[in-house]
Design an enzyme around this catalytic site. Structure first.
Site, PDB file in Angstrom:
ATOM      1  N   GLY A  11       0.904  -1.243   0.045  1.00  0.00           N
ATOM      2  CA  GLY A  11      -0.080  -0.037   0.006  1.00  0.00           C
ATOM      3  C   GLY A  11       1.173   1.208   0.019  1.00  0.00           C
ATOM      4  N   ARG A  12       0.375   2.327  -0.435  1.00  0.00           N
ATOM      5  CA  ARG A  12       0.855   3.566  -0.435  1.00  0.00           C
ATOM      6  C   ARG A  12      -0.086   4.600  -0.069  1.00  0.00           C
ATOM      7  NH1 ARG A  12       5.507   5.404  -2.977  1.00  0.00           N
ATOM      8  NH2 ARG A  12       5.860   3.600  -4.137  1.00  0.00           N
ATOM      9  N   GLY A  13       0.413   5.448   0.871  1.00  0.00           N
ATOM     10  CA  GLY A  13      -0.555   6.506   1.320  1.00  0.00           C
ATOM     11  C   GLY A  13       0.129   7.745   1.027  1.00  0.00           C
ATOM     12  N   ALA A  14      -0.521   8.843   1.611  1.00  0.00           N
ATOM     13  CA  ALA A  14      -0.216  10.301   1.651  1.00  0.00           C
ATOM     14  C   ALA A  14       1.341  10.619   2.046  1.00  0.00           C
ATOM     15  CB  ALA A  14      -1.293  11.114   2.187  1.00  0.00           C
ATOM     16  N   GLY A  16       3.536   7.820   3.002  1.00  0.00           N
ATOM     17  CA  GLY A  16       4.697   6.849   2.661  1.00  0.00           C
ATOM     18  C   GLY A  16       4.139   5.489   2.288  1.00  0.00           C
ATOM     19  N   VAL A  18       3.816   1.288   2.542  1.00  0.00           N
ATOM     20  CA  VAL A  18       3.638   0.107   3.610  1.00  0.00           C
ATOM     21  C   VAL A  18       3.960  -1.087   2.863  1.00  0.00           C
ATOM     22  CG1 VAL A  18       1.987  -0.975   4.979  1.00  0.00           C
ATOM     23  CG2 VAL A  18       1.644   1.446   4.641  1.00  0.00           C
ATOM     24  N   LYS A  33       5.918   0.646   7.936  1.00  0.00           N
ATOM     25  CA  LYS A  33       5.387   1.959   7.279  1.00  0.00           C
ATOM     26  C   LYS A  33       6.590   2.690   6.981  1.00  0.00           C
ATOM     27  CE  LYS A  33       1.687   5.215   7.376  1.00  0.00           C
ATOM     28  NZ  LYS A  33       0.651   5.915   8.100  1.00  0.00           N
ATOM     29  N   ASP A 128     -10.575   8.948  11.663  1.00  0.00           N
ATOM     30  CA  ASP A 128     -10.659   8.228  10.345  1.00  0.00           C
ATOM     31  C   ASP A 128     -11.068   6.902  10.436  1.00  0.00           C
ATOM     32  OD1 ASP A 128     -10.589   8.492   7.426  1.00  0.00           O
ATOM     33  OD2 ASP A 128      -8.588   8.021   7.025  1.00  0.00           O
TER      34      ASP A 128
END
Length: 214
Positions: A11-14, A16, A18, A33, A128
């Site tokens: 996964g990729r978030g705002a 970084g 994962v 992360k 969230d």
């Protein structure tokens, strides 16, 4: 990272990326992360450190466990428990519209409530809470709340002001730009329950509040 072996990116978030990793000492799978702090603004670095602080404060069987953190290759590495059952969102999607039994809904929901109660007892807002941030163990019987990246630690009886979260789950006070507290998480909790019971998101409830707040 000498103590861990990267297996794959999941996964990729705002802030970084994962990774699923293997711990060399015992072969146990963990989540890391990786947050490139050198490329971040001062505000973003504070947010990254806040996530570590929040995770380290939370110790509950229904919350993703924080294991350790360290800085390497100009990035903050946050090591966490791996939930093999994936997200509750994926779990519901895979059912292809087949509704959960009432007993199953209650069993899952009670665990989420217990986890959120622990979060609030530490004067923390999740901000969230949604099915994408609720994970499951391998058997998909145990709930694990995760992703505290935008959580906020409150002083006693204080309120937050930042408008933040996911549209389908944000409370009326957030939509209207008003100060909010733990009750905003409870609204999101209700949206999660609605989704568990109906396999639909409560978009109509939230969109009506968004329209009135403009």
């Amino acid at each position: 990272m000498e103590n861990y072996e990267k297996i794959k990116s999941i996964g990729r978030g705002a802030y970084g990326t994962v990774y699923l990793c293997r711990r060399n000492s015992d072969g146990c799978h963990v989540i890391i992360k990786q947050i490139p702090v050198e490329e971040m603004s001062k505000e973003e670095r504070v947010a990254a450190k806040n996530e570590v602080q929040v995770l380290s404060m939370l110790k509950h069987p229904n919350i993703i466990a924080y294991l350790e953190s360290f800085v390497e290759e100009k990035a903050l590495m946050i090591v966490m428990e791996y939930a093999q059952g994936g997200t509750m969102y994926t779990f519901l999607e895979e059912r292809e519209g087949k509704l959960l039994d009432e007993d199953e809904i209650i069993r899952l929901f009670v665990q989420i409530v217990l986890a959120l109660c622990h979060v609030h007892q530490q004067n923390i807002l999740h901000r969230d809470l949604k099915t994408q941030n609720i994970l499951l163990n391998k058997t998909r019987k145990v709930v694990k709340i995760g992703d505290f990246g935008i959580s906020k630690i409150l002083s006693s009886k204080s309120k937050a002001n930042s408008v933040i979260g996911t549209p389908c789950y944000i409370s009326p006070e957030l939509c209207e730009g008003k100060p909010y507290n733990q009750k905003s998480d409870i609204w999101a909790l209700g949206c999660v329950l609605y989704e568990l019971a109906t396999d639909r998101k409560s978009t109509r409830l939230n969109s009506s509040h968004v329209r009135t707040s403009r």
